[in-house]
Design a protein around this motif. Structure first.
Motif, PDB file in Angstrom:
ATOM      1  N   ALA A  85      46.389  34.136  37.030  1.00  0.00           N
ATOM      2  CA  ALA A  85      45.148  33.932  36.281  1.00  0.00           C
ATOM      3  C   ALA A  85      44.309  32.838  36.915  1.00  0.00           C
ATOM      4  O   ALA A  85      43.080  32.949  37.012  1.00  0.00           O
ATOM      5  CB  ALA A  85      45.478  33.579  34.826  1.00  0.00           C
ATOM      6  N   HIS A  86      44.956  31.771  37.358  1.00  0.00           N
ATOM      7  CA  HIS A  86      44.226  30.704  38.051  1.00  0.00           C
ATOM      8  C   HIS A  86      43.523  31.271  39.284  1.00  0.00           C
ATOM      9  O   HIS A  86      42.364  30.935  39.573  1.00  0.00           O
ATOM     10  CB  HIS A  86      45.180  29.593  38.477  1.00  0.00           C
ATOM     11  CG  HIS A  86      45.721  28.807  37.323  1.00  0.00           C
ATOM     12  ND1 HIS A  86      46.801  27.955  37.448  1.00  0.00           N
ATOM     13  CD2 HIS A  86      45.335  28.732  36.021  1.00  0.00           C
ATOM     14  CE1 HIS A  86      47.059  27.394  36.287  1.00  0.00           C
ATOM     15  NE2 HIS A  86      46.183  27.854  35.407  1.00  0.00           N
ATOM     16  N   GLY A  87      44.222  32.127  40.020  1.00  0.00           N
ATOM     17  CA  GLY A  87      43.630  32.725  41.213  1.00  0.00           C
ATOM     18  C   GLY A  87      42.441  33.605  40.885  1.00  0.00           C
ATOM     19  O   GLY A  87      41.423  33.582  41.581  1.00  0.00           O
ATOM     20  N   ALA A  88      42.571  34.400  39.818  1.00  0.00           N
ATOM     21  CA  ALA A  88      41.478  35.290  39.422  1.00  0.00           C
ATOM     22  C   ALA A  88      40.253  34.508  38.997  1.00  0.00           C
ATOM     23  O   ALA A  88      39.118  34.868  39.329  1.00  0.00           O
ATOM     24  CB  ALA A  88      41.949  36.202  38.287  1.00  0.00           C
ATOM     25  N   ILE A  89      40.457  33.427  38.270  1.00  0.00           N
ATOM     26  CA  ILE A  89      39.335  32.660  37.728  1.00  0.00           C
ATOM     27  C   ILE A  89      38.760  31.692  38.755  1.00  0.00           C
ATOM     28  O   ILE A  89      37.538  31.571  38.898  1.00  0.00           O
ATOM     29  CB  ILE A  89      39.787  31.897  36.467  1.00  0.00           C
ATOM     30  CG1 ILE A  89      40.182  32.896  35.370  1.00  0.00           C
ATOM     31  CG2 ILE A  89      38.682  30.959  35.970  1.00  0.00           C
ATOM     32  CD1 ILE A  89      40.871  32.263  34.174  1.00  0.00           C
ATOM     33  N   ASP A  90      39.627  31.016  39.487  1.00  0.00           N
ATOM     34  CA  ASP A  90      39.165  29.967  40.406  1.00  0.00           C
ATOM     35  C   ASP A  90      38.775  30.481  41.787  1.00  0.00           C
ATOM     36  O   ASP A  90      37.923  29.893  42.452  1.00  0.00           O
ATOM     37  CB  ASP A  90      40.250  28.895  40.581  1.00  0.00           C
ATOM     38  CG  ASP A  90      40.408  28.013  39.361  1.00  0.00           C
ATOM     39  OD1 ASP A  90      39.518  28.036  38.496  1.00  0.00           O
ATOM     40  OD2 ASP A  90      41.428  27.303  39.285  1.00  0.00           O
ATOM     41  N   SER A  91      39.418  31.552  42.236  1.00  0.00           N
ATOM     42  CA  SER A  91      39.224  31.985  43.618  1.00  0.00           C
ATOM     43  C   SER A  91      38.553  33.341  43.755  1.00  0.00           C
ATOM     44  O   SER A  91      37.571  33.488  44.480  1.00  0.00           O
ATOM     45  CB  SER A  91      40.565  32.006  44.349  1.00  0.00           C
ATOM     46  OG  SER A  91      40.411  32.423  45.680  1.00  0.00           O
ATOM     47  N   ALA A  92      39.089  34.356  43.084  1.00  0.00           N
ATOM     48  CA  ALA A  92      38.606  35.721  43.301  1.00  0.00           C
ATOM     49  C   ALA A  92      37.133  35.889  42.952  1.00  0.00           C
ATOM     50  O   ALA A  92      36.426  36.681  43.578  1.00  0.00           O
ATOM     51  CB  ALA A  92      39.449  36.706  42.500  1.00  0.00           C
ATOM     52  N   ALA A  93      36.682  35.149  41.960  1.00  0.00           N
ATOM     53  CA  ALA A  93      35.287  35.298  41.541  1.00  0.00           C
ATOM     54  C   ALA A  93      34.308  34.833  42.614  1.00  0.00           C
ATOM     55  O   ALA A  93      33.172  35.312  42.681  1.00  0.00           O
ATOM     56  CB  ALA A  93      35.054  34.522  40.244  1.00  0.00           C
ATOM     57  N   THR A  94      34.729  33.917  43.468  1.00  0.00           N
ATOM     58  CA  THR A  94      33.825  33.347  44.474  1.00  0.00           C
ATOM     59  C   THR A  94      34.215  33.693  45.907  1.00  0.00           C
ATOM     60  O   THR A  94      33.443  33.427  46.833  1.00  0.00           O
ATOM     61  CB  THR A  94      33.767  31.816  44.338  1.00  0.00           C
ATOM     62  OG1 THR A  94      35.098  31.281  44.437  1.00  0.00           O
ATOM     63  CG2 THR A  94      33.170  31.422  42.985  1.00  0.00           C
ATOM     64  N   ASN A  95      35.401  34.273  46.104  1.00  0.00           N
ATOM     65  CA  ASN A  95      35.876  34.589  47.454  1.00  0.00           C
ATOM     66  C   ASN A  95      36.199  36.071  47.613  1.00  0.00           C
ATOM     67  O   ASN A  95      37.154  36.444  48.303  1.00  0.00           O
ATOM     68  CB  ASN A  95      37.124  33.749  47.782  1.00  0.00           C
ATOM     69  CG  ASN A  95      36.825  32.274  47.810  1.00  0.00           C
ATOM     70  OD1 ASN A  95      35.968  31.809  48.559  1.00  0.00           O
ATOM     71  ND2 ASN A  95      37.525  31.522  46.971  1.00  0.00           N
ATOM     72  N   ARG A  96      35.412  36.911  46.991  1.00  0.00           N
ATOM     73  CA  ARG A  96      35.685  38.346  46.998  1.00  0.00           C
ATOM     74  C   ARG A  96      35.754  38.918  48.415  1.00  0.00           C
ATOM     75  O   ARG A  96      36.693  39.632  48.760  1.00  0.00           O
ATOM     76  CB  ARG A  96      34.617  39.088  46.193  1.00  0.00           C
ATOM     77  CG  ARG A  96      34.622  38.797  44.705  1.00  0.00           C
ATOM     78  CD  ARG A  96      33.568  39.637  43.985  1.00  0.00           C
ATOM     79  NE  ARG A  96      33.783  41.057  44.207  1.00  0.00           N
ATOM     80  CZ  ARG A  96      34.612  41.816  43.475  1.00  0.00           C
ATOM     81  NH1 ARG A  96      35.274  41.269  42.474  1.00  0.00           N
ATOM     82  NH2 ARG A  96      34.759  43.095  43.743  1.00  0.00           N
TER      83      ARG A  96
END
Length: 246
Positions: A85-96
């Motif tokens: 969840a941390h990855g989805a919220i912190d990273s995936a949203a901005t590093n697609r």
């Protein structure tokens, strides 16, 4: 000599470095943004200070169970769904684009496309992997032929474009699952199969271990390798649980 000297000096353990549990009750609550995890009635944030909010109640409950299971100290290693969840919220949203690009690199040298020269191993690989290649062509529109040996398999721009289009349609949670599953299995096709629910997490992990299982049967498996395999299996199951909860 004092009693303390007789006992020796206690060296710090990994547990000593973990934060102490600071909450008693764990719950989930619905908000305008989704389902939030609450500790003693207060929402919590990710490492990047974003609100920890899940898109479904089921996913929030899975995270809540991880937090509720903590003892006197909080061990992130035992909370794989929360870390996802941390990855989805912190990273995936901005590093697609970066996540998609990495998955596509795996597709070009995908585990499922490269077959061993040993006849028995090649047979097992074909039995386990050919169905995924057929599914990728039929469902994802990506024709990714298998090759024997270590030489790179031919990958057409059309196949990569098809996978890219599929990945771009994913939300941050699905994209996180794709990136993590691909890296864990060394196969973008297995990552897509898991996200698309074509295969279960157990099936995906088993498919990724054909080579290791074959080698262990012939040469044996040491305790360290077995422990690592079990850890990776747990991570794969967590990814599968997250996908099923979306």
């Amino acid at each position: 000599m004092t009693e303390r000297m007789k006992e020796g000096v206690r060296l710090p353990s990994r547990e000593d470095s973990l934060p102490k549990r600071f909450y008693k009750a764990v719950s989930v609550a619905e908000t305008e943004r989704g389902w939030t995890l609450q500790l003693d009635g207060r929402g919590i944030r990710t490492p990047m200070k974003n609100r920890l909010v899940a898109p479904t109640q089921t996913l929030a409950q899975l995270m809540a169970a991880e937090w509720d299971a903590q003892g006197k100290r909080i061990d992130p290693f035992t909370m794989p769904i929360t870390r996802l969840a941390h990855g989805a919220i912190d990273s995936a949203a901005t590093n697609r684009d970066a996540i998609i690009g990495e998955a596509l690199k795996f597709a070009e040298t995908d585990l499922l496309r490269h077959r061993g020269e040993d006849a028995e191993l090649a047979r097992r690989q074909a039995d386990e992997w050919d169905s995924y290649l057929e599914w990728a062509e039929k469902t994802l529109g990506a024709n990714l032929p298998a090759v024997t040996g270590i030489m790179p398999a031919e990958t057409t721009p059309k196949a990569i474009a098809a996978l890219q289009a599929k990945a771009k349609a994913y939300d941050a949670w699905q994209l996180t699952a794709l990136g993590q599953a691909t890296a864990l299995t060394a196969s973008a096709l297995l990552g897509f199969a898991l996200v698309e629910r074509h295969a279960t997490a157990d099936e995906v992990f088993s498919a990724s271990r054909v080579d290791e299982t074959f080698q262990a049967e012939h040469w044996g498996e040491d305790a360290e390798a077995a422990a690592r395999a079990e850890r990776l299996r747990g991570e794969c199951l967590a990814i599968g649980s997250m996908i099923c909860a979306l």
